[in-house]
Write an enzyme that holds these catalytic residues in place. Structure first.
Site, PDB file in Angstrom:
ATOM      1  CG  ASP B 267      -9.052 -59.916 -35.350  1.00  0.00           C
ATOM      2  OD1 ASP B 267     -10.242 -59.972 -35.033  1.00  0.00           O
ATOM      3  OD2 ASP B 267      -8.377 -60.923 -35.632  1.00  0.00           O
ATOM      4  CG  ASP B 374     -12.930 -63.004 -31.536  1.00  0.00           C
ATOM      5  OD1 ASP B 374     -13.169 -63.967 -32.286  1.00  0.00           O
ATOM      6  OD2 ASP B 374     -12.082 -62.133 -31.789  1.00  0.00           O
TER       7      ASP B 374
END
Lengths: 211, 456
Positions: B267, B374
């Site tokens: 990420d 997330d």
């Protein structure tokens, strides 16, 4: 044990804290953030103190009951000291953050006063420590079993709930404001309060020697 | 042994969720929403006033115009900071609540429904088993599983970005619709079945069909078309929780932890590196002034006020294209107004004085955006902590607090840097540290204390 025991003990232990949260903190987002930050700092202090205790236990590695007990008491003292250190560190951090916030924003009043911060952070510390101590016991109370079947006192849950919730939970947020509002005689208040804390422990220990 | 069926759609779900989601991707319309709007105003006004200067005709610039530009930009900066602080805490709480809700749903399910903690096979993306005799072999297998999973995610992300760059919108929309269909119908059916089994509640098939049909159909409409904001948010939270539960069930233990670590590194790389796929996606969306797909992002934008209608009318003619696109959005009306007012100063200079006022009104309606990936990975971390931490609630709570603090810090950084940031690294790092230390160090300490009735 039944759901009644679970709910009863939960309400005894967390009722005041929850009421304080709902009526004073839940409406302002900034306070919620500082509450969680306070809980986080307590958690970090607990981590460090349990690391010290764990290292001490693995080094000693004896099965001797009194040695283990002695190590436990040492661990508790360490934990108390580290918690105070972290409270102080958090206080310094918040002071700096507040100053930063004041200089950035052009408003005359700070978004949150130092007293409110003290109250909220103390509550965060207290809630987290209470939750950590009690939540496992509470979840066990939901399951099957009878307390005291092997000769242990059957008032285990009630005693835990009352002692944890009423006295110790409210202690942190009672003396946290005291620290913050008296920043000049700061060290005096810290000294007094640390002695109160240690006195409390010495008061409790003899009691628990006999249980 | 059930390896996961429908591997194609599973792949799609797996990847387009995790890939895109891991960013705080508000290109121009979300939290930075609060901040970007004002920066852009500044830029626009500076451009308008100082444009003779910028085009190299420096002589024609009068010092007055430069001075006025500077003072106005200073004022705007101050205003910007004030608004940032005022609404910063609100935005953080607007994200705390859904993240907390998702985690609560996942933990409650894990603790009560036994299905999700039973070992019933593995996904095809983690083919190596962890039932090996030696620890070294187990570690090696989990690392290999992670490599395969991450490479699949990388490939799918790049594929998505390529599709987006070459404007294959229909393909992407079809893909998203298929994956949300699967989540809303199939996974919900399985979840409902297991919950009913756990609580020993009998439900006949016609009722079940009715319930799931209604749930799924309303969910599809809310997520992909229009619907009340709260309902859309609730559905997004539910599908994130369902996805997280699937991961918790089908990822083997050690692989799950290694995958969590690896995906937060990915990420970080994908969002911050100049050639990262997610960054390219965000920048392309920003260039084209388009919103990112609604099915992949949780938006906390509040309801729009009537006051903005005034600004819409003069610019309606100027921006037909944006209008069409806004129809695709379900109630993330923050973007709607923003893209329109963005162009208004260029077309109608007279709107500038009222622009600042409307800007303030807009500010109050801004929300924050967080990718669904997330949500999924936060819930996977907390759910795994609840499932595997030897029945201990302290570990779960510690991970929960760690993730919230990580999210808080990420939002703080967002306010400072004002561009899309990865939301996974800080939270997952804190969560992992707290999980392992609480499980191994704090738990024995607290257990010993509790048995002696000592409290700290």
């Amino acid at each position: 044990m039944t759901a009644a025991v679970f709910f009863g003990c939960t309400c005894i232990a967390f009722g005041p804290a929850l009421a304080l949260y709902v009526f004073t903190i839940a409406s302002d987002p900034l306070r919620i953030i500082f509450l969680i930050a306070g809980a986080f700092f307590w958690l970090v202090s607990l981590l460090l103190s349990s690391l010290i205790w764990f290292v001490a236990v693995t080094i000693s590695s004896t099965k001797n009951e009194s040695v283990q007990r002695g190590l436990l008491i040492f661990g508790v003292l360490c934990s108390v000291i580290i918690q105070e250190v972290f409270r102080f560190a958090y206080y310094r951090l918040l002071k700096k953050a507040n100053k930063g916030l004041m200089t950035i924003s052009q408003e005359e009043t700070a978004p949150i006063s130092i007293r409110q911060l003290a109250y909220v952070s103390g509550l965060g510390f207290g809630i987290m420590s209470g939750v950590f101590s009690l939540v496992n016991i509470l979840s066990d109370s939901l399951g099957p079993g009878i307390v005291g079947i092997h000769g242990d006192p059957p008032q285990f849950f009630l005693a835990s709930g009352i002692s944890r919730g009423v006295s110790l939970n409210s202690f942190p947020e009672l003396y946290f404001p005291l620290i913050f509002s008296v920043s000049r005689p700061f060290f005096w208040s810290l000294f007094i309060l640390s002695t109160c804390w240690l006195f409390l422990w010495f008061f409790y220990f003899p009691l628990y020697q006999f249980t | 042994m059930i390896t996961f069926m429908n591997s194609d759609s599973e792949e799609e779900v797996c990847n387009e969720r995790t890939s895109l989601m891991s960013t705080e991707s508000p290109p121009a319309r979300s939290y930075h929403e609060g901040i970007c709007t004002e920066e852009r105003d500044k830029e626009i006004q500076e451009k308008r006033r100082g444009s003779p200067c910028h085009h190299g005709d420096a002589d024609q610039c009068t010092p007055d115009s430069r001075g006025s530009t500077r003072s106005s930009s200073l004022e705007e900066e101050e205003e910007e900071e004030e608004l940032t602080l005022k609404y910063g805490a609100k935005h953080v709480i607007m994200l705390f609540v859904p993240v907390t809700l998702c985690m609560v749903v996942v933990v409650a399910t894990i603790k009560s429904v036994r299905f999700y903690t039973e070992k019933n096979g593995q996904l095809i993306y983690t083919p190596f088993t962890e039932d090996t005799p030696s620890i070294g072999q187990r570690l090696l297998n989990s690392v290999l599983n992670t490599l395969i999973m991450i490479s699949v995610i990388v490939v799918m992300t790049i594929f998505l970005v390529v599709l987006y760059k070459y404007r294959c919108y229909k393909f992407i929309h079809g893909w998203l619709i298929l994956s949300s269909l699967m989540l809303l119908f199939l996974f919900t059916y399985i979840y409902l079945g297991e919950v009913l089994k756990t609580y020993n509640v009998a439900m006949d098939y016609p009722t079940l069909f009715l319930v799931i049909w209604n749930f799924g159909a309303v969910g599809m409409i809310c997520i992909h078309w229009k619907g009340p904001l709260v309902l859309q948010q609730a559905y997004l939270i539910m599908i994130s929780a369902l996805m997280a539960l699937v991961f918790i069930k089908y990822l083997p233990e050690w692989s799950a932890w290694v995958i969590l670590g690896a995906i937060s590194v990915y990420d970080l790389v994908a969002v911050l590196c100049p050639k990262g796929p997610l960054r390219m996606l965000v920048e392309t969306a920003q260039e084209r002034n388009e919103p990112i797909f609604p099915a992949l992002i949780y938006s906390s934008a509040m309801v729009w006020t009537v006051g903005m209608a005034k600004v819409d009318s003069p610019t309606k003619g100027a921006l037909p294209k944006d209008q069409e696109q806004e129809d695709d959005w379900s109630d993330t009306s923050g973007d709607h107004s923003y893209s329109e007012t963005y162009d208004s100063p260029r077309c109608t200079p007279l709107h500038v004085p009222s622009y600042a006022v409307e800007e303030l009104e807009e500010e109050e309606e801004r929300g924050v955006k967080l990718g669904l990936g997330d949500f999924i990975f936060y819930s996977v971390l907390v759910g795994k902590a609840a499932a595997t931490a030897s029945g201990d609630w302290n570990t779960t709570l510690a991970c929960f607090v760690a993730i919230l603090i990580g999210l808080c810090l990420t939002l703080l950084l967002l306010a400072v840097f004002k561009k899309a940031l990865p939301a996974l690294p800080i939270s997952i790092t804190f969560g992992l540290i707290f999980y392992f230390s609480t499980d191994n160090l704090v738990r024995p300490f607290m257990d010993t204390l509790a048995s002696h009735q000592l409290y700290i």
